[in-house]
Design a protein around this motif. Sequence first.
Motif, PDB file in Angstrom:
ATOM      1  N   MET A  69      14.887  -2.533  -7.482  1.00  0.00           N
ATOM      2  CA  MET A  69      14.281  -1.487  -8.313  1.00  0.00           C
ATOM      3  C   MET A  69      12.770  -1.422  -8.076  1.00  0.00           C
ATOM      4  O   MET A  69      12.203  -0.330  -7.937  1.00  0.00           O
ATOM      5  N   ASP A  70      12.119  -2.584  -8.011  1.00  0.00           N
ATOM      6  CA  ASP A  70      10.679  -2.626  -7.754  1.00  0.00           C
ATOM      7  C   ASP A  70      10.337  -2.012  -6.395  1.00  0.00           C
ATOM      8  O   ASP A  70       9.339  -1.308  -6.251  1.00  0.00           O
ATOM      9  N   SER A  71      11.173  -2.276  -5.407  1.00  0.00           N
ATOM     10  CA  SER A  71      10.940  -1.746  -4.065  1.00  0.00           C
ATOM     11  C   SER A  71      11.022  -0.218  -4.071  1.00  0.00           C
ATOM     12  O   SER A  71      10.204   0.461  -3.444  1.00  0.00           O
ATOM     13  N   GLY A  72      12.002   0.317  -4.772  1.00  0.00           N
ATOM     14  CA  GLY A  72      12.139   1.775  -4.857  1.00  0.00           C
ATOM     15  C   GLY A  72      10.928   2.426  -5.506  1.00  0.00           C
ATOM     16  O   GLY A  72      10.414   3.445  -5.028  1.00  0.00           O
ATOM     17  N   VAL A  73      10.458   1.824  -6.591  1.00  0.00           N
ATOM     18  CA  VAL A  73       9.268   2.353  -7.279  1.00  0.00           C
ATOM     19  C   VAL A  73       8.041   2.261  -6.368  1.00  0.00           C
ATOM     20  O   VAL A  73       7.244   3.192  -6.266  1.00  0.00           O
ATOM     21  N   ALA A  74       7.915   1.140  -5.658  1.00  0.00           N
ATOM     22  CA  ALA A  74       6.765   0.944  -4.765  1.00  0.00           C
ATOM     23  C   ALA A  74       6.784   1.946  -3.612  1.00  0.00           C
ATOM     24  O   ALA A  74       5.746   2.496  -3.237  1.00  0.00           O
ATOM     25  N   LYS A  75       7.958   2.197  -3.058  1.00  0.00           N
ATOM     26  CA  LYS A  75       8.062   3.160  -1.958  1.00  0.00           C
ATOM     27  C   LYS A  75       7.723   4.564  -2.433  1.00  0.00           C
ATOM     28  O   LYS A  75       7.087   5.336  -1.722  1.00  0.00           O
ATOM     29  N   ALA A  76       8.131   4.895  -3.645  1.00  0.00           N
ATOM     30  CA  ALA A  76       7.782   6.197  -4.212  1.00  0.00           C
ATOM     31  C   ALA A  76       6.260   6.298  -4.414  1.00  0.00           C
ATOM     32  O   ALA A  76       5.658   7.348  -4.138  1.00  0.00           O
ATOM     33  N   THR A  78       3.988   4.683  -2.669  1.00  0.00           N
ATOM     34  CA  THR A  78       3.406   4.821  -1.335  1.00  0.00           C
ATOM     35  C   THR A  78       3.518   6.261  -0.854  1.00  0.00           C
ATOM     36  O   THR A  78       2.550   6.830  -0.331  1.00  0.00           O
ATOM     37  N   ALA A  79       4.687   6.846  -1.018  1.00  0.00           N
ATOM     38  CA  ALA A  79       4.902   8.228  -0.582  1.00  0.00           C
ATOM     39  C   ALA A  79       3.995   9.184  -1.353  1.00  0.00           C
ATOM     40  O   ALA A  79       3.404  10.103  -0.762  1.00  0.00           O
ATOM     41  N   PHE A  80       3.854   8.960  -2.656  1.00  0.00           N
ATOM     42  CA  PHE A  80       2.980   9.811  -3.463  1.00  0.00           C
ATOM     43  C   PHE A  80       1.532   9.690  -2.979  1.00  0.00           C
ATOM     44  O   PHE A  80       0.832  10.686  -2.839  1.00  0.00           O
ATOM     45  N   GLY A  81       1.104   8.465  -2.717  1.00  0.00           N
ATOM     46  CA  GLY A  81      -0.251   8.261  -2.201  1.00  0.00           C
ATOM     47  C   GLY A  81      -0.462   8.930  -0.865  1.00  0.00           C
ATOM     48  O   GLY A  81      -1.514   9.508  -0.600  1.00  0.00           O
ATOM     49  N   GLN A  87      -5.537   7.020  -0.776  1.00  0.00           N
ATOM     50  CA  GLN A  87      -5.393   5.779  -0.020  1.00  0.00           C
ATOM     51  C   GLN A  87      -5.153   4.577  -0.929  1.00  0.00           C
ATOM     52  O   GLN A  87      -4.373   3.701  -0.611  1.00  0.00           O
ATOM     53  N   GLU A  88      -5.816   4.544  -2.060  1.00  0.00           N
ATOM     54  CA  GLU A  88      -5.670   3.412  -2.973  1.00  0.00           C
ATOM     55  C   GLU A  88      -4.244   3.309  -3.512  1.00  0.00           C
ATOM     56  O   GLU A  88      -3.656   2.224  -3.535  1.00  0.00           O
ATOM     57  N   THR A  89      -3.664   4.430  -3.900  1.00  0.00           N
ATOM     58  CA  THR A  89      -2.288   4.440  -4.389  1.00  0.00           C
ATOM     59  C   THR A  89      -1.322   4.045  -3.277  1.00  0.00           C
ATOM     60  O   THR A  89      -0.370   3.295  -3.491  1.00  0.00           O
ATOM     61  N   GLN A  90      -1.588   4.538  -2.088  1.00  0.00           N
ATOM     62  CA  GLN A  90      -0.741   4.202  -0.947  1.00  0.00           C
ATOM     63  C   GLN A  90      -0.807   2.699  -0.653  1.00  0.00           C
ATOM     64  O   GLN A  90       0.213   2.063  -0.418  1.00  0.00           O
ATOM     65  N   ASP A  91      -2.002   2.128  -0.681  1.00  0.00           N
ATOM     66  CA  ASP A  91      -2.160   0.683  -0.454  1.00  0.00           C
ATOM     67  C   ASP A  91      -1.437  -0.128  -1.527  1.00  0.00           C
ATOM     68  O   ASP A  91      -0.759  -1.107  -1.227  1.00  0.00           O
ATOM     69  N   LYS A 150       7.064   2.365   7.676  1.00  0.00           N
ATOM     70  CA  LYS A 150       8.200   2.563   8.584  1.00  0.00           C
ATOM     71  C   LYS A 150       8.840   1.221   8.935  1.00  0.00           C
ATOM     72  O   LYS A 150      10.065   1.100   8.979  1.00  0.00           O
ATOM     73  N   ALA A 151       8.015   0.212   9.181  1.00  0.00           N
ATOM     74  CA  ALA A 151       8.524  -1.125   9.499  1.00  0.00           C
ATOM     75  C   ALA A 151       9.305  -1.697   8.310  1.00  0.00           C
ATOM     76  O   ALA A 151      10.329  -2.349   8.483  1.00  0.00           O
ATOM     77  N   ALA A 152       8.802  -1.445   7.105  1.00  0.00           N
ATOM     78  CA  ALA A 152       9.472  -1.955   5.917  1.00  0.00           C
ATOM     79  C   ALA A 152      10.860  -1.326   5.768  1.00  0.00           C
ATOM     80  O   ALA A 152      11.831  -2.003   5.437  1.00  0.00           O
ATOM     81  N   TRP A 153      10.954  -0.042   6.031  1.00  0.00           N
ATOM     82  CA  TRP A 153      12.249   0.628   5.930  1.00  0.00           C
ATOM     83  C   TRP A 153      13.205   0.130   7.012  1.00  0.00           C
ATOM     84  O   TRP A 153      14.384  -0.070   6.789  1.00  0.00           O
ATOM     85  N   LYS A 154      12.653  -0.097   8.205  1.00  0.00           N
ATOM     86  CA  LYS A 154      13.479  -0.490   9.346  1.00  0.00           C
ATOM     87  C   LYS A 154      13.795  -1.983   9.348  1.00  0.00           C
ATOM     88  O   LYS A 154      14.941  -2.385   9.499  1.00  0.00           O
ATOM     89  N   ASP A 155      12.772  -2.809   9.198  1.00  0.00           N
ATOM     90  CA  ASP A 155      12.909  -4.252   9.372  1.00  0.00           C
ATOM     91  C   ASP A 155      13.018  -5.038   8.061  1.00  0.00           C
ATOM     92  O   ASP A 155      13.338  -6.210   8.079  1.00  0.00           O
ATOM     93  N   GLY A 156      12.651  -4.432   6.952  1.00  0.00           N
ATOM     94  CA  GLY A 156      12.743  -5.139   5.676  1.00  0.00           C
ATOM     95  C   GLY A 156      11.459  -5.800   5.237  1.00  0.00           C
ATOM     96  O   GLY A 156      11.264  -6.083   4.089  1.00  0.00           O
ATOM     97  N   VAL A 157      10.544  -6.074   6.151  1.00  0.00           N
ATOM     98  CA  VAL A 157       9.245  -6.676   5.762  1.00  0.00           C
ATOM     99  C   VAL A 157       8.173  -6.125   6.660  1.00  0.00           C
ATOM    100  O   VAL A 157       8.345  -5.930   7.811  1.00  0.00           O
TER     101      VAL A 157
END
Length: 157
Positions: A69-76, A78-81, A87-91, A150-157
């Motif tokens: 759940m935390d990962s989904g919120v974080a990815k959202a 990042t996408a919003f940023g 840049q700060e929100t994305q980071d 992209k690496a996080a989506w593909k490789d997990g970390v």
Amino acid sequence: MVTQEERVQPSQINGQLTSAQGVVEQAVGSVLPEALGSASWLESGAELQKQGQKEVEEAKAQKALGATMDSGVAKAKTAFGYLTSDQETQDQGNQESQKAQADYKQATSDKPFDIPVPSVEGMKGRLETVEGMIKGDQEKQMEGNLRVEKAAWKDGV
């Protein structure tokens, strides 16, 4: 000792301790003569070990769900940023995503301590982001963040 019903949150550490206590009781029961109650020690130890293993699995499942759940919120975030060029929100989203992924890997690992190893692409992206921050090049920083994501989506970390 706290019973299973009294525990609010399952704990990996407590589960491992309970399981270890069960192993010790079984060991004691295996060397005691039957006249001194070896059967009850063996039975009690087996039950404690089973309870401990169950608690560890429950704690892992709970941690994995929370990390997902935390990962989904974080990815959202990042996408919003990225979409708003913030840049700060994305980071922040990238950092939260990395933590959630590390938590998930820990929760799903059979090892007591599992340290996630970042992918090569993820590390290249992080270095690109840092380079952009140092040089004040927001474009480079955004490219690095995108590469990390992209690496996080593909490789997990």
